[in-house]
Scaffold this motif. Structure first.
Motif, PDB file in Angstrom:
ATOM      1  N   ALA A  18       0.842  -1.206   0.000  1.00  0.00           N
ATOM      2  CA  ALA A  18       0.000   0.000   0.000  1.00  0.00           C
ATOM      3  C   ALA A  18       0.875   1.252   0.000  1.00  0.00           C
ATOM      4  CB  ALA A  18      -0.937   0.002   1.206  1.00  0.00           C
ATOM      5  N   VAL A  19       1.925   1.268   0.811  1.00  0.00           N
ATOM      6  CA  VAL A  19       2.847   2.420   0.830  1.00  0.00           C
ATOM      7  C   VAL A  19       3.466   2.598  -0.541  1.00  0.00           C
ATOM      8  CG1 VAL A  19       5.050   3.274   1.728  1.00  0.00           C
ATOM      9  CG2 VAL A  19       3.346   2.350   3.301  1.00  0.00           C
ATOM     10  N   LYS A  20       3.885   1.510  -1.137  1.00  0.00           N
ATOM     11  CA  LYS A  20       4.499   1.566  -2.472  1.00  0.00           C
ATOM     12  C   LYS A  20       3.529   2.165  -3.483  1.00  0.00           C
ATOM     13  CE  LYS A  20       7.276  -1.942  -4.184  1.00  0.00           C
ATOM     14  NZ  LYS A  20       7.448  -3.297  -4.730  1.00  0.00           N
ATOM     15  N   PHE A  21       2.261   1.717  -3.457  1.00  0.00           N
ATOM     16  CA  PHE A  21       1.263   2.238  -4.390  1.00  0.00           C
ATOM     17  C   PHE A  21       1.067   3.737  -4.185  1.00  0.00           C
ATOM     18  CE2 PHE A  21      -3.063   3.605  -5.274  1.00  0.00           C
ATOM     19  CZ  PHE A  21      -3.193   3.245  -6.599  1.00  0.00           C
ATOM     20  N   TRP A  22       0.778   4.157  -2.958  1.00  0.00           N
ATOM     21  CA  TRP A  22       0.449   5.556  -2.689  1.00  0.00           C
ATOM     22  C   TRP A  22       1.643   6.480  -2.925  1.00  0.00           C
ATOM     23  CZ3 TRP A  22      -4.327   7.448  -2.132  1.00  0.00           C
ATOM     24  CH2 TRP A  22      -5.355   6.544  -1.865  1.00  0.00           C
ATOM     25  N   THR A  23       2.855   6.024  -2.634  1.00  0.00           N
ATOM     26  CA  THR A  23       4.023   6.904  -2.815  1.00  0.00           C
ATOM     27  C   THR A  23       4.561   6.844  -4.242  1.00  0.00           C
ATOM     28  OG1 THR A  23       5.550   5.203  -1.967  1.00  0.00           O
ATOM     29  CG2 THR A  23       4.703   6.828  -0.391  1.00  0.00           C
ATOM     30  N   GLU A  24       4.769   5.655  -4.772  1.00  0.00           N
ATOM     31  CA  GLU A  24       5.384   5.526  -6.094  1.00  0.00           C
ATOM     32  C   GLU A  24       4.430   5.853  -7.232  1.00  0.00           C
ATOM     33  OE1 GLU A  24       7.345   1.727  -6.468  1.00  0.00           O
ATOM     34  OE2 GLU A  24       8.529   2.076  -4.641  1.00  0.00           O
ATOM     35  N   LYS A  25       3.181   5.453  -7.110  1.00  0.00           N
ATOM     36  CA  LYS A  25       2.241   5.680  -8.210  1.00  0.00           C
ATOM     37  C   LYS A  25       1.487   6.994  -8.091  1.00  0.00           C
ATOM     38  CE  LYS A  25       2.045   1.209 -10.036  1.00  0.00           C
ATOM     39  NZ  LYS A  25       1.556   0.590 -11.214  1.00  0.00           N
ATOM     40  N   LEU A  26       1.179   7.427  -6.837  1.00  0.00           N
ATOM     41  CA  LEU A  26       0.364   8.631  -6.668  1.00  0.00           C
ATOM     42  C   LEU A  26       1.157   9.828  -6.154  1.00  0.00           C
ATOM     43  CD1 LEU A  26      -2.931   7.118  -5.233  1.00  0.00           C
ATOM     44  CD2 LEU A  26      -2.321   7.605  -7.600  1.00  0.00           C
ATOM     45  N   GLY A  27       2.409   9.623  -5.781  1.00  0.00           N
ATOM     46  CA  GLY A  27       3.244  10.747  -5.362  1.00  0.00           C
ATOM     47  C   GLY A  27       3.024  11.213  -3.932  1.00  0.00           C
ATOM     48  N   PHE A  28       2.326  10.419  -3.118  1.00  0.00           N
ATOM     49  CA  PHE A  28       2.160  10.774  -1.712  1.00  0.00           C
ATOM     50  C   PHE A  28       3.503  10.662  -0.995  1.00  0.00           C
ATOM     51  CE2 PHE A  28      -2.151  10.787  -2.679  1.00  0.00           C
ATOM     52  CZ  PHE A  28      -2.969  10.954  -1.576  1.00  0.00           C
ATOM     53  N   THR A  29       3.596  11.264   0.176  1.00  0.00           N
ATOM     54  CA  THR A  29       4.808  11.266   0.988  1.00  0.00           C
ATOM     55  C   THR A  29       4.538  10.559   2.306  1.00  0.00           C
ATOM     56  OG1 THR A  29       5.464  13.378   0.037  1.00  0.00           O
ATOM     57  CG2 THR A  29       6.466  12.801   2.127  1.00  0.00           C
ATOM     58  N   VAL A  30       5.497   9.763   2.764  1.00  0.00           N
ATOM     59  CA  VAL A  30       5.377   9.174   4.101  1.00  0.00           C
ATOM     60  C   VAL A  30       5.725  10.272   5.092  1.00  0.00           C
ATOM     61  CG1 VAL A  30       6.298   7.472   5.724  1.00  0.00           C
ATOM     62  CG2 VAL A  30       5.910   6.836   3.327  1.00  0.00           C
ATOM     63  N   ILE A  31       4.769  10.583   5.965  1.00  0.00           N
ATOM     64  CA  ILE A  31       4.942  11.634   6.964  1.00  0.00           C
ATOM     65  C   ILE A  31       5.525  11.062   8.247  1.00  0.00           C
ATOM     66  CG2 ILE A  31       3.729  13.390   8.333  1.00  0.00           C
ATOM     67  CD1 ILE A  31       3.714  13.895   5.270  1.00  0.00           C
ATOM     68  N   ALA A  32       5.059   9.878   8.642  1.00  0.00           N
ATOM     69  CA  ALA A  32       5.533   9.237   9.868  1.00  0.00           C
ATOM     70  C   ALA A  32       5.241   7.753   9.798  1.00  0.00           C
ATOM     71  CB  ALA A  32       4.839   9.847  11.087  1.00  0.00           C
TER      72      ALA A  32
END
Length: 126
Positions: A18-32
């Motif tokens: 899920a982290v991979k999808f949201w960050t790599e595909k949608l450009g979201f950032t891990v905040i914490a």
């Protein structure tokens, strides 16, 4: 009194994917990210640092055992964008399942699916 929506919890089957999808595909950032090393791990993501609302990715299986009565269904989320056609095209190019752009009374929208086939909507806000 409430002042804003701070975090929305998404219960996922595989947090790393899920982290991979949201960050790599949608450009979201891990905040914490928090991990108590006893199974409770949550990852906070947002469209950008400083966003007013973030998503927390929780392990669905762990949460269901910890809180058996909790509704773990995916919430209906509406994201906003200033350039709907560009985002629609970008998601298609990243081979994400994307619906057609539809004209609604409140504006143009489309939906997309994450890596676990949960659907979310995007609306053009100018």
């Amino acid at each position: 009194m409430f002042s804003k929506v701070g975090q929305i919890m998404l219960y996922v089957n595989n947090q790393d994917e899920a982290v991979k999808f949201w960050t790599e595909k949608l450009g979201f950032t891990v905040i914490a990210e928090e991990n108590n090393n006893q199974g409770l791990r949550w990852i906070e993501i947002a469209p950008k640092k400083g966003a007013e609302t973030s998503l927390i990715l929780h392990n669905k299986d762990f949460v269901s055992k910890m809180s058996p009565g909790l509704n773990l269904d995916t919430p209906s989320l509406m994201f906003f964008t200033e350039n709907l056609e560009q985002l629609h095209s970008d998601l298609l190019n990243k081979q994400i399942t994307v619906g057609e752009i539809v004209n609604m009374p409140s504006g143009r929208v489309f939906n997309f699916a994450d890596n676990e086939e949960n659907y979310f909507a995007v609306m053009e806000k100018k």
